[in-house]
Structures are given as structure tokens and as C-alpha cells.
Design a protein around this motif. Structure first.
Motif, mmCIF file in Angstrom:
data_model
loop_
_atom_site.group_PDB
_atom_site.id
_atom_site.type_symbol
_atom_site.label_atom_id
_atom_site.label_comp_id
_atom_site.label_asym_id
_atom_site.label_seq_id
_atom_site.Cartn_x
_atom_site.Cartn_y
_atom_site.Cartn_z
ATOM 1 N N VAL A 326 -14.279 8.347 1.452
ATOM 2 C CA VAL A 326 -14.704 7.873 2.759
ATOM 3 C C VAL A 326 -14.033 8.774 3.793
ATOM 4 O O VAL A 326 -12.805 8.784 3.922
ATOM 5 C CB VAL A 326 -14.332 6.401 2.976
ATOM 6 N N VAL A 327 -14.829 9.555 4.507
ATOM 7 C CA VAL A 327 -14.326 10.579 5.411
ATOM 8 C C VAL A 327 -14.566 10.135 6.850
ATOM 9 O O VAL A 327 -15.712 9.899 7.261
ATOM 10 C CB VAL A 327 -15.029 11.926 5.148
ATOM 11 N N ALA A 328 -13.488 10.003 7.614
ATOM 12 C CA ALA A 328 -13.613 9.589 9.022
ATOM 13 C C ALA A 328 -13.915 10.780 9.902
ATOM 14 O O ALA A 328 -13.595 11.934 9.574
ATOM 15 C CB ALA A 328 -12.329 8.906 9.478
ATOM 16 N N ALA A 337 -12.075 -0.593 6.679
ATOM 17 C CA ALA A 337 -13.326 -0.336 5.969
ATOM 18 C C ALA A 337 -13.383 -1.225 4.743
ATOM 19 O O ALA A 337 -12.354 -1.538 4.127
ATOM 20 C CB ALA A 337 -13.424 1.129 5.571
ATOM 21 N N THR A 338 -14.569 -1.651 4.382
ATOM 22 C CA THR A 338 -14.763 -2.459 3.176
ATOM 23 C C THR A 338 -15.877 -1.842 2.341
ATOM 24 O O THR A 338 -16.718 -1.089 2.850
ATOM 25 C CB THR A 338 -15.146 -3.909 3.534
ATOM 26 N N PHE A 391 -9.412 -1.042 3.677
ATOM 27 C CA PHE A 391 -8.558 0.134 3.737
ATOM 28 C C PHE A 391 -8.810 0.860 5.041
ATOM 29 O O PHE A 391 -9.823 0.631 5.725
ATOM 30 C CB PHE A 391 -8.807 1.058 2.548
ATOM 31 N N ALA A 392 -7.911 1.749 5.417
ATOM 32 C CA ALA A 392 -8.023 2.523 6.657
ATOM 33 C C ALA A 392 -8.236 3.996 6.323
ATOM 34 O O ALA A 392 -7.896 4.460 5.235
ATOM 35 C CB ALA A 392 -6.760 2.350 7.500
ATOM 36 N N VAL A 393 -8.774 4.718 7.299
ATOM 37 C CA VAL A 393 -8.957 6.163 7.175
ATOM 38 C C VAL A 393 -8.557 6.797 8.498
ATOM 39 O O VAL A 393 -9.078 6.418 9.554
ATOM 40 C CB VAL A 393 -10.418 6.545 6.830
ATOM 41 N N VAL A 401 -11.764 6.134 -2.860
ATOM 42 C CA VAL A 401 -11.901 4.779 -3.386
ATOM 43 C C VAL A 401 -12.399 4.888 -4.830
ATOM 44 O O VAL A 401 -13.377 5.583 -5.091
ATOM 45 C CB VAL A 401 -12.886 3.947 -2.548
ATOM 46 N N MET A 402 -11.721 4.209 -5.738
ATOM 47 C CA MET A 402 -12.136 4.202 -7.134
ATOM 48 C C MET A 402 -13.077 3.022 -7.382
ATOM 49 O O MET A 402 -12.789 1.885 -6.990
ATOM 50 C CB MET A 402 -10.915 4.084 -8.054
#
Length: 807
Positions: A326-328, A337-338, A391-393, A401-402
Motif C-alpha cells: 500500500v503506497v501513499a 487503512a483497512t 495500519f498507517a502509511v 500487507v501479507m
């Protein structure tokens, strides 16, 4: 700004050193200004010093007198051949200018001799300079300076010996000393023909220990008493000059880092703009067998990754996973983020439910220089935090994320399709998923024996427990077995077995390895005690038979015996003499080479990985296999590159390839000494973890440094309320063990067809070729393809071959 001084050599000695002796009195001297032919030239012209171990671009660093040699524990050292110039016993001075990075424990600067014979040794112990040797009886004679050397302090040390008298001078001042001798007798030095080593001591059976850690600017040996009384002012002036130069270098480095950061940010902005994203984040797919560290050039890798589709393939009783990055965006980060998983459906309408899926962000661990050659130090994603809800980015960054899919036995074959969605800040992005389920299942019990020690006592201490309930222990065992790792502890000595017989009953259909109580490392003198032990072992083995686990039980006596022969061999012989007679079928393991002294004591041999690529030992191991003995292999702080290892610093694919390599070498098992060793290092942060920074090292006494290999002996992390977080390396290890199961299953299918008289059928002949690992995947344990693409293609071919050879 003053520049760093450079050498001006007159008669082989620096003109910058006042009071220098004539060239005839100089025996050997190295200034470490230039690497020549794999080493350093002797300024006296006779005795070059050869670089041993792993090299690296930072081998030379700025010093007081030009350049200095960087000695890093476990990485590199120097070797000087024995000669009359270094083989000495009377009237000589060892002179060294150095700056230690660490001073605690033993630190070797120069040692002439091996672990039994020490002609002389200059080093430090807990910051105090020592000059010592072993006499004719092997007893130490030591003189220790009372002044403490500080870390990152340049010092000029001279140690003089003559007629039993020893002096130590530091920066031109003679030091108060304490002399110590182990016993009485002749104190004369004893020459030997062993090489001289710079930066390390030679231990028993070829191991190296008591490393120096720091810079050595010059090292020399003189005939006679070479001391000076006016060095303090000169050393202070040179140190100030050095510090000014280093400050300028640091300022230049910061400017270069700022430019690099600007270029990195610019490249990231261009990458993000080119993606055409309409959301504050974008998604990229990364196979589990790859890892993207937080490197300055990570954006280059991101731009090469697909964002369209996840494609996986799995059999029943198998777990397959993938990373979703997940790239911000470059300006604004993501606070929360979920990830949403949806059911997958195949063409026949069969559903793969969400309950068989799990996801978690992968938290980074920040490494420190580990003492071995690595190409990156910094943030490395490794902690898979399953069960985390968001989680945050950071802006201009990514969070991996796995996502894993556990395929139950009996799942209908076919391609199951669905989506994975990420939501953040009111925006949503999706990736398509295609999971191909094969027409077969892998066995629950592993075909390759696996022994990885889990320390329950460390787990208890982390969570503030004095003991664990049966349910809590089984939860831990279920976790380990889900990664195809039988719960074990090779070093247990108090329990009858590990796991206990009561708990083995619950996992006996899934475990393929456990051990019974060790004999211990001490000789048992009393005959009654020996007889009592035999009775106890008979009781234990009767319980094993009752559980039907005779093929899974092992006896692990003394750890790495061939490195501790003097101390532990008597007890090892006693254990063999007693147990092999009373229980001739008992499999007795040893993590050693089958050297002559041990050959008759064991029937399960577990040498280090690198020994399998030595022709003489490989032939020996093949002979052991043919005689019916088991041969495993194991990893610890070695092997090093070009061999794979489980270090955090090494590519994560290293943890995957061991399944295929184990098949290729025909070993019976894979052993690794520990799974949760780093927990002890981090006990002080257990209330703050996982927000606090994890320290990825262990205390390593022999290296004399707190940093060993990053991630060594640690494949799992503590989670909340007793939960265990796997590492990305552990996920890959499981995948590698499943690779092995594919090969074992294919071999069984081929055998079934051969017994049915179909050995020459085309599909059987084609499948038989696949049992030999393709060279594009691996040629040897130290020559394999680190690109997971070739292994993925091989796995696909194995899947298709197994399906063609239906029962």
C-alpha cells in the motif's frame, strides 16, 4: 580545516613518529594505507599481511596517519605467516595505533599462535590493555594496564617484553600494571609455527573468536625496547586533526544524503504521477518470496511491480500467501487503512470462504551493522502482524500487507476468483485474486525432519508467566505446526520429552520430530545412577511406543561436540556405551562432522551446510547414508554468503530455497538452533512493543560484541496476549517445506506407477526428470538462483506432473 596526515616514510618508518628506531631494528610494519594483492605490504619489505574472511568497500577508513584497517567481528581479519620476524620470545616491542568501537569483553589486536599455543598476544579486556602469552605448560602469563581505554578514542600502545619483564606504554606514558600467572613454573615465552592473526584469535576446531572491533592505523614489531615519552601532546594534536577531518566528512555526507533524499522524493513524485492514481494511495503486488526493504531506490522496484492481479496456486493442506504493498502519495500519508477480503468462487460455484483467509501489515525492523558483509542496513519488513485491524502509511512511503489463504484438505479443485480491497480516507482500491487449487493434498506430517528449538521459558518470561496451561502450550504447538515445524527444544534436560508425552498425544498425527531427555555433559560416576537412568529411558521409550511415535523420537546428547571435545567427550562416550547397548535402535543425533573420535558414537549426523560442498566430506556423508545412518544439515551463525541463511539481512528467498536444496542434497532433516532467541534481548521493551523499536541481535560472547547476525536464532515475534507473530522469513520457510512436500509426493506417485508396471509411460518418464532440481533453480547450496521466478516455474511443473500421475 586541516587535512588528514599522510605517511612520509623514511627508512621504512613514519617521519611523523618521533624517536623512531633505525630500519635495522624494525622487523615488520603495516600502515594499512593501501590494499595490495589481497593484503597489506610490510614497510620493512618482508612479511605481507593477507586479508581473510569477507571483504567489503569499507575495509579502509580515515585514520591518524592516512588510512586505517576496519576490523568488524565475524567479517575480516589479517593473517601473517610464521617466520623469524614474528616468532619471538625475547627483547621485542609490539606497537599499535588503534581506535576501538567497542571495548567490553576480550578484544584481540595481535595474536601469534592458536588456541593452545600463544607465543604472545596484545589485546584488551573490558577496556584495559593486556600483553600475555602461554608458557611451556600452557599456563597464561598476563600483564594488564590499569588505565581504561575508551570507545572511539585513538591510542598509541607499545608492549615490551624481555627476560620475563613486560611493560605497557599508552600515548608515551608507562602504565601501572598488574601481573598475573596461572600457577607456578618457568615464565619463558614459547615460540610456535602458527601464523600471527590481526584482529582475531584462533579458537578450537577452526573457529575464530575474541574479535577486535574498530580501526587499526598502524601495527609494527621492533627488536628491542621501542618506547617514547613525548607522545601525549602529539596524539592529542593528531586526534583533534582527525576529528576535524571526520566532522567535515560527516558534513559532506549529510549534504549528499540531503541531495539523495531530494532526488528520491522527486523520483517518487514522478512514479506516483505516472500511476494515474485517483486515490491517495496505490497498490502493488509483491510475491512472498521477495522483500522490499526501505531502501533509497525502493521506488525503482515499486515502478516495476504489477498492480493488476494476484495469482496463486496451492494444494490441499497448504498455505499460500502474497504481499500487497500500500503506497501513499508524496504529500499526505494515511493514518488508518483497512483491508477487506471477499469470498473466492470457482467456475462450478464452489466458494472459498473468508474464514480461510488472514491478513496483517508487515512491520519493519531496523537493523544495525551485523558484523558480516551486507548490502543494506536500515528498515527491513519482517514482523507479520496478523490480527491487526488497521495500519498507517507515511507520505511517500509504503506498508507491505501479507494476505494468506489456507486451503483445507478436500477443497474442490479449480480456479477461485475474487478481490481484495483497501480502504483509507474514504477512498477504495481493489486487486483481483485468482487462487488455483490443485487436485491433490499435501500430508499433514512433514516428509523432511525439522528441528527448530522454541524456548518456552523465554515465552513465559515475556508474558510474565511462571507456567503455561495445557491449552496455552497446544496453541503454541498449533502455531508452529501450521508452519510445518514440530515443537521442539533440543536443549531440554529436565523433562522426559519435549513436548511432554501428554501433549504429544494431541499432535502425534502432525509432528515428525521430538527428543527425549538428554544424558547431560557430565560423566556419571556412580553405577547405581547409570542403572537408574537406563530404567528411566526404558520407561520413556515405552511411552513412545504406546503413542506410535517410534519413527519420530530422537536422542540429542551434547551440542556441537566436536567443538567441545576436551570437556564433553567422556560423558558422550558414556551415554553411547550405555544407551546403544540397552536401546540399539535409538537414533542418537550429533551436530558435528563424523570425525574419527565420534564416528562410533552416533547414527544421526548433522554437519553445517557448507561442509556438504567439500568433496571429501560429501563422499563421507554419502557413505553414511548408504550404511543406513541419517544425515541432516544445520544452520547457525554460519554459513555465510554465497550460501543462504535465515539472517534478517540476507534476501528473504534464502529461507524459501532450503526446501529444494534439502531435496537436492538428499538430507534427512533440517536443524536450526532457535526460533525466539532475540526475545531475551528485548525484555525491557515488552510493555511498549510493538510500538518500541525491536533490537535484532543477541549477545555473542565469543565475538565480544552485542551484535551478532541480525535475526539469527529468531524467526518469530511476540504479539498481544500470548499471540505469536511470524516473520516474513518464517512464511518463506513454510513455503520451502511445502516445495519439499511436492517433490516427495511426486516421487511417491512415480513409485506407484512403476509398481503398476507403467515405468516407461511418457508422463512417468517426464515426471521422473523433475525429481532432479533444474540447474536454473539451483546447482549447489552455494550456487542457486536468487530470483524466485525460476522456482515458481518449477513448482508449477511439479503441480502439473503430480496431477497427471493420479492414483
Amino acid at each position: 580545516m586541516k587535512r588528514l596526515c599522510t605517511w612520509v616514510t623514511i627508512l621504512g618508518v613514519s617521519a611523523g613518529m618521533t624517536g623512531a628506531l633505525s630500519a635495522e631494528e624494525l622487523l615488520v610494519k603495516w600502515d594499512f594505507n593501501e590494499v595490495v594483492d589481497g593484503g597489506f605490504a610490510d614497510l620493512a619489505g618482508k612479511t605481507p599481511a593477507t586479508i581473510r574472511g569477507e571483504g567489503g568497500g569499507d575495509i579502509l577508513q580515515p585514520g591518524l596517519y592516512g588510512k586505517a584497517f576496519l576490523v568488524t567481528p565475524g567479517e575480516r581479519w589479517l593473517e601473517v605467516p610464521s617466520s623469524d620476524l614474528v616468532n619471538l620470545k625475547e627483547d621485542f616491542t609490539v606497537h599499535c595505533v588503534f581506535k576501538p568501537i567497542h571495548v567490553h569483553s576480550y578484544r584481540t589486536i595481535l595474536r601469534k599462535g592458536n588456541w593452545k599455543q600463544v607465543n604472545y598476544l596484545l589485546g584488551m579486556r573490558d577496556g584495559r590493555v593486556e600483553f600475555k602469552y602461554k608458557d611451556a605448560e600452557g599456563k597464561w602469563v598476563t600483564i594488564t594496564a590499569q588505565r581504561n581505554i575508551k570507545e572511539n578514542e585513538w591510542v598509541d600502545v607499545r608492549a615490551y617484553h624481555s627476560d620475563g619483564a613486560m611493560e605497557i606504554w599508552i600515548n608515551g606514558r608507562k602504565q601501572p600494571t598488574v601481573k598475573w600467572r596461572a600457577g607456578e613454573g618457568d615464565e619463558a615465552m614459547v615460540e610456535n609455527e602458527e601464523p600471527a592473526l590481526v584482529g582475531v584469535s584462533a579458537g578450537d576446531t577452526g573457529r575464530y573468536d575474541y574479535w577486535f572491533y574498530g580501526l587499526i592505523d598502524e601495527l609494527a614489531i621492533y627488536r628491542g625496547r621501542f618506547v617514547e615519552t613525548n607522545l601525549a601532546a602529539e596524539m592529542a594534536a593528531r586526534t583533534q586533526e582527525y576529528e576535524e577531518a571526520m566532522a567535515a566528512i560527516e558534513e559532506q555526507r549529510k549534504r549528499a544524503e540531503a541531495v539523495a533524499a531530494w532526488e528520491r522524493d522527486k523520483a517518487f513524485e514522478q512514479f506516483y504521477a505516472a500511476s494515474g492514481a485517483s486515490t491517495p494511495f496505490i497498490l502493488r503486488v509483491l510475491p512472498t518470496a521477495r522483500r522490499l526493504e526501505k531502501r533509497p531506490d525502493a521506488v525503482k522496484v515499486l515502478s516495476e511491480l504489477s498492480s493488476q492481479k494476484v495469482e496463486l496456486s496451492a494444494a490441499g493442506n497448504e498455505v499460500e500467501s502474497v504481499q500487497l504493498l500500500v503506497v501513499a502519495g508524496p504529500k499526505v500519508g494515511i493514518k488508518e487503512a483497512t483491508l477487506q477480503l471477499s469470498p473466492l468462487v470457482n467456475d462450478d460455484g464452489a466458494v472459498f470462504p473468508v474464514k480461510q483467509m488472514e491478513w496483517g501489515p508487515i512491520q519493519s525492523v531496523t537493523t544495525e551493522r551485523p558484523g558480516i558483509a551486507v548490502d543494506f542496513v536500515g528498515e527491513i519488513p519482517d514482523v507479520v502482524r496478523y490480527g491487526t485491524h488497521s495500519f498507517a502509511v507515511e507520505a511517500g512511503d509504503f506498508t507491505p500487507v501479507m494476505i494468506r489463504y489456507s486451503v483445507p484438505e478436500g477443497t474442490a479443485p479449480g480456479v477461485y476468483r475474487g478481490k481484495v480491497a483497501v480502504e483509507a480516507g474514504g477512498a477504495k482500491s481493489e486487486v483481483e485474486v485468482a487462487l488455483r487449487v490443485a487436485e491433490f493434498s499435501l500430508p499433514k506430517k512433514g516428509s523432511l525432519k525439522v528441528a527448530f528449538s522454541f524456548f518456552e521459558s523465554t515465552y513465559e518470561k515475556w508474558y510474565g508467566r511462571t507456567s503455561l496451561t495445557k491449552a496455552e502450550k497446544l496453541a503454541i504447538y498449533d502455531f508452529l505446526l501450521s508452519y510445518r515445524i514440530p515443537p521442539s527444544n533440543l536443549y531440554h534436560s529436565e523433562r522426559e520429552s519435549y513436548p511432554s508425552f501428554e501433549l504429544l498425544e494431541a499432535i502425534k498425527d502432525r509432528t515428525n520430530f521430538f527428543t527425549i531427555r538428554s544424558w547431560g555433559s557430565k560423566l556419571v560416576a556412580e553405577k547405581e545412577e547409570v542403572e537408574r537412568r537406563v530404567v528411566n529411558y526404558r520407561t520413556m521409550l515405552e511411552k513412545v511406543d504406546a503413542l506410535g511415535l517410534k519413527d519420530e523420537v530422537y536422542f540429542y546428547g551434547v551440542d556441537e561436540l566436536w567443538w567441545h571435545m576436551d570437556k564433553n567427550l567422556p560423558a558422550a562416550k558414556q551415554a553411547h556405551e550405555v544407551l546403544s547397548v540397552a536401546f540399539p535402535d535409538l537414533r542418537m543425533m550429533q551436530t558435528s562432522n563424523p570425525i574419527p573420535e565420534l564416528r562410533d558414537l552416533y547414527n544421526v549426523w548433522i554437519p553445517l551446510v557448507e561442509y556438504f560442498d567439500q568433496p571429501e566430506t560429501r563422499k563421507e556423508f554419502d557413505g553414511l547414508k548408504k550404511s543406513g545412518q541419517e544425515v541432516w544439515w544445520y544452520l547457525a551463525d554460519t554459513p555465510l554468503r554465497p550460501y543462504p541463511n535465515f539472517f534478517l539481512d540476507y534476501p528473504v528467498f534464502d529461507s524459501r530455497i532450503y526446501g529444494v536444496l534439502s531435496w537436492m542434497y538428499g538430507v534427512d532433516g533440517l536443524l536450526y538452533w532457535a526460533m525466539n532467541r532475540e526475545w531475551r534481548t528485548n525484555m525491557d521493551i515488552r510493555r511498549q512493543w510493538p510500538e518500541a523499536a525491536w533490537r535484532p541481535y543477541i549477545l555473542h560472547v565469543h565475538q565480544g560484541t552485542r551484535k551478532s547476525r541480525n535475526g539469527m536464532g529468531n524467526l518469530i515475534y511476540p504479539g498481544p496476549k500470548g499471540q505469536i507473530y511470524p516473520s516474513l522469513r518464517l512464511e518463506n520457510l513454510r513455503d520451502g517445506l511445502e516445495d519439499y512436500e511436492y517433490l516427495a509426493l511426486l516421487k511417491r506417485r512415480i513409485s506407484e506407477r512403476e509398481k503398476a508396471g507403467e515405468a516407461e509411460q511418457p508422463e512417468v518418464r517426464k515426471a521422473r526428470k523433475l525429481l532432479s532440481v533444474p540447474q536454473q533453480v539451483a546447482k549447489a547450496a552455494n550456487d542457486y538462483n536468487a530470483d524466485p521466478t525460476e522456482l515458481a516455474a518449477y513448482r508449477k511443473a511439479l503441480t502439473e506432473a503430480i496431477e497427471r500421475l493420479k492414483k
